[in-house]
Design a protein around this motif. Sequence first.
Motif, PDB file in Angstrom:
ATOM      1  N   GLU A   1       0.902  -1.208   0.182  1.00  0.00           N
ATOM      2  CA  GLU A   1      -0.042  -0.025  -0.064  1.00  0.00           C
ATOM      3  C   GLU A   1       0.971   1.371   0.079  1.00  0.00           C
ATOM      4  O   GLU A   1       0.792   2.276  -0.727  1.00  0.00           O
ATOM      5  CB  GLU A   1      -0.942  -0.209   1.231  1.00  0.00           C
ATOM      6  CG  GLU A   1      -1.985   1.270   1.409  1.00  0.00           C
ATOM      7  CD  GLU A   1      -2.813   1.380   2.558  1.00  0.00           C
ATOM      8  OE1 GLU A   1      -3.586   2.249   2.668  1.00  0.00           O
ATOM      9  OE2 GLU A   1      -2.495   0.185   3.339  1.00  0.00           O
ATOM     10  N   ASP A   2       1.882   1.241   0.840  1.00  0.00           N
ATOM     11  CA  ASP A   2       2.760   2.561   0.865  1.00  0.00           C
ATOM     12  C   ASP A   2       3.598   2.516  -0.509  1.00  0.00           C
ATOM     13  O   ASP A   2       3.808   3.887  -1.001  1.00  0.00           O
ATOM     14  CB  ASP A   2       3.789   2.345   2.085  1.00  0.00           C
ATOM     15  CG  ASP A   2       2.936   2.730   3.471  1.00  0.00           C
ATOM     16  OD1 ASP A   2       1.789   3.120   3.500  1.00  0.00           O
ATOM     17  OD2 ASP A   2       3.585   2.208   4.655  1.00  0.00           O
TER      18      ASP A   2
ATOM     19  N   TYR B   1       2.574   1.718  -3.358  1.00  0.00           N
ATOM     20  CA  TYR B   1       1.700   2.192  -4.124  1.00  0.00           C
ATOM     21  C   TYR B   1       1.424   3.677  -4.023  1.00  0.00           C
ATOM     22  O   TYR B   1       1.387   4.423  -5.035  1.00  0.00           O
ATOM     23  CB  TYR B   1       0.289   1.376  -4.275  1.00  0.00           C
ATOM     24  CG  TYR B   1      -0.858   2.017  -4.804  1.00  0.00           C
ATOM     25  CD1 TYR B   1      -0.941   2.125  -6.300  1.00  0.00           C
ATOM     26  CD2 TYR B   1      -1.803   2.767  -4.157  1.00  0.00           C
ATOM     27  CE1 TYR B   1      -1.964   2.825  -6.709  1.00  0.00           C
ATOM     28  CE2 TYR B   1      -2.798   3.597  -4.658  1.00  0.00           C
ATOM     29  CZ  TYR B   1      -2.703   3.440  -6.126  1.00  0.00           C
ATOM     30  OH  TYR B   1      -3.791   4.001  -6.873  1.00  0.00           O
ATOM     31  N   GLU B   2       1.377   4.168  -2.962  1.00  0.00           N
ATOM     32  CA  GLU B   2       0.824   5.449  -2.719  1.00  0.00           C
ATOM     33  C   GLU B   2       2.141   6.506  -3.203  1.00  0.00           C
ATOM     34  O   GLU B   2       1.945   7.602  -3.615  1.00  0.00           O
ATOM     35  CB  GLU B   2       0.638   5.700  -1.154  1.00  0.00           C
ATOM     36  CG  GLU B   2      -0.686   5.071  -0.566  1.00  0.00           C
ATOM     37  CD  GLU B   2      -1.595   6.019  -1.078  1.00  0.00           C
ATOM     38  OE1 GLU B   2      -1.599   6.777  -1.701  1.00  0.00           O
ATOM     39  OE2 GLU B   2      -2.816   5.442  -0.950  1.00  0.00           O
TER      40      GLU B   2
ATOM     41  N   THR C   1      -6.103   0.599  -3.306  1.00  0.00           N
ATOM     42  CA  THR C   1      -5.774   1.391  -4.408  1.00  0.00           C
ATOM     43  C   THR C   1      -6.823   2.339  -4.720  1.00  0.00           C
ATOM     44  O   THR C   1      -7.985   2.335  -4.475  1.00  0.00           O
ATOM     45  CB  THR C   1      -5.322   0.678  -5.731  1.00  0.00           C
ATOM     46  OG1 THR C   1      -6.322   0.146  -6.357  1.00  0.00           O
ATOM     47  CG2 THR C   1      -4.214  -0.130  -5.485  1.00  0.00           C
ATOM     48  N   TRP C   2      -6.438   3.645  -5.424  1.00  0.00           N
ATOM     49  CA  TRP C   2      -7.565   4.482  -5.662  1.00  0.00           C
ATOM     50  C   TRP C   2      -8.548   3.810  -6.919  1.00  0.00           C
ATOM     51  O   TRP C   2      -7.945   3.027  -7.783  1.00  0.00           O
ATOM     52  CB  TRP C   2      -6.815   5.848  -6.238  1.00  0.00           C
ATOM     53  CG  TRP C   2      -6.233   6.680  -5.380  1.00  0.00           C
ATOM     54  CD1 TRP C   2      -4.987   6.471  -5.101  1.00  0.00           C
ATOM     55  CD2 TRP C   2      -6.666   7.485  -4.371  1.00  0.00           C
ATOM     56  NE1 TRP C   2      -4.615   7.371  -3.940  1.00  0.00           N
ATOM     57  CE2 TRP C   2      -5.682   8.272  -3.420  1.00  0.00           C
ATOM     58  CE3 TRP C   2      -7.839   7.975  -4.352  1.00  0.00           C
ATOM     59  CZ2 TRP C   2      -5.994   8.978  -2.570  1.00  0.00           C
ATOM     60  CZ3 TRP C   2      -8.217   9.047  -3.390  1.00  0.00           C
ATOM     61  CH2 TRP C   2      -7.188   9.708  -2.471  1.00  0.00           C
TER      62      TRP C   2
END
Length: 207
Positions: free
Chosen positions: A38-39, A41-42, A70-71
Amino acid sequence: MTTTDGADRRVVVVVVPAVGTWAPPGRDPEAWRLAMAEDTYEVIAALDRVDVAVAVAGDDHAVAEMRALTWPGTPTYAVDPDRPVLHAVELAGPAAAVVAVSHDVPDLPGLLIGKLFRALSNADVAVTPAEDGSLAAVGIKLPVADWLADLAPTFDTPLELLEARKPRRHAVAIGPGWHRLRSNADLARLDPGLEGWDATRSILRHS
């Protein structure tokens, strides 16, 4: 994020394993895997002038887990666990170049990705080497050069092998190094004073 088409399009894909294989003591490997992914990806999602995708070396359940982090609208798809980098690049769609990023670099500076794209103007492949001898990111110019297709590099491909197989002097570009989080010793590389890597930070704070 700005999307371009065809020859001008640049894509960054975060490549995530299907299951967690390691975590700091007292932490759940699955929670750790998802937090780092997650991080990472951000970090990538905050970059300008690139398209972002997530590739998971697993089944539909593993893909759904990542899609939830994810967005909306981020392409998230399954890839072959035996050739995750090249498969992720192939599924990224028409582009000038694709950079595949390992999921375990939650504090990766985005500028290192930009350096790989710049290097791909002359090289077939550009890499961010990790301190443990593996690769943190692999950038590939499209169409994929035949020698790279045969080699099918992964994040664990030794840099020496790429250098040995390259067909010409500038086929492989080496960017600044970074670190992956693959052991307890790697945790010391994290800088608590830097912003970001919130999910990873949360896991470390709570057993």
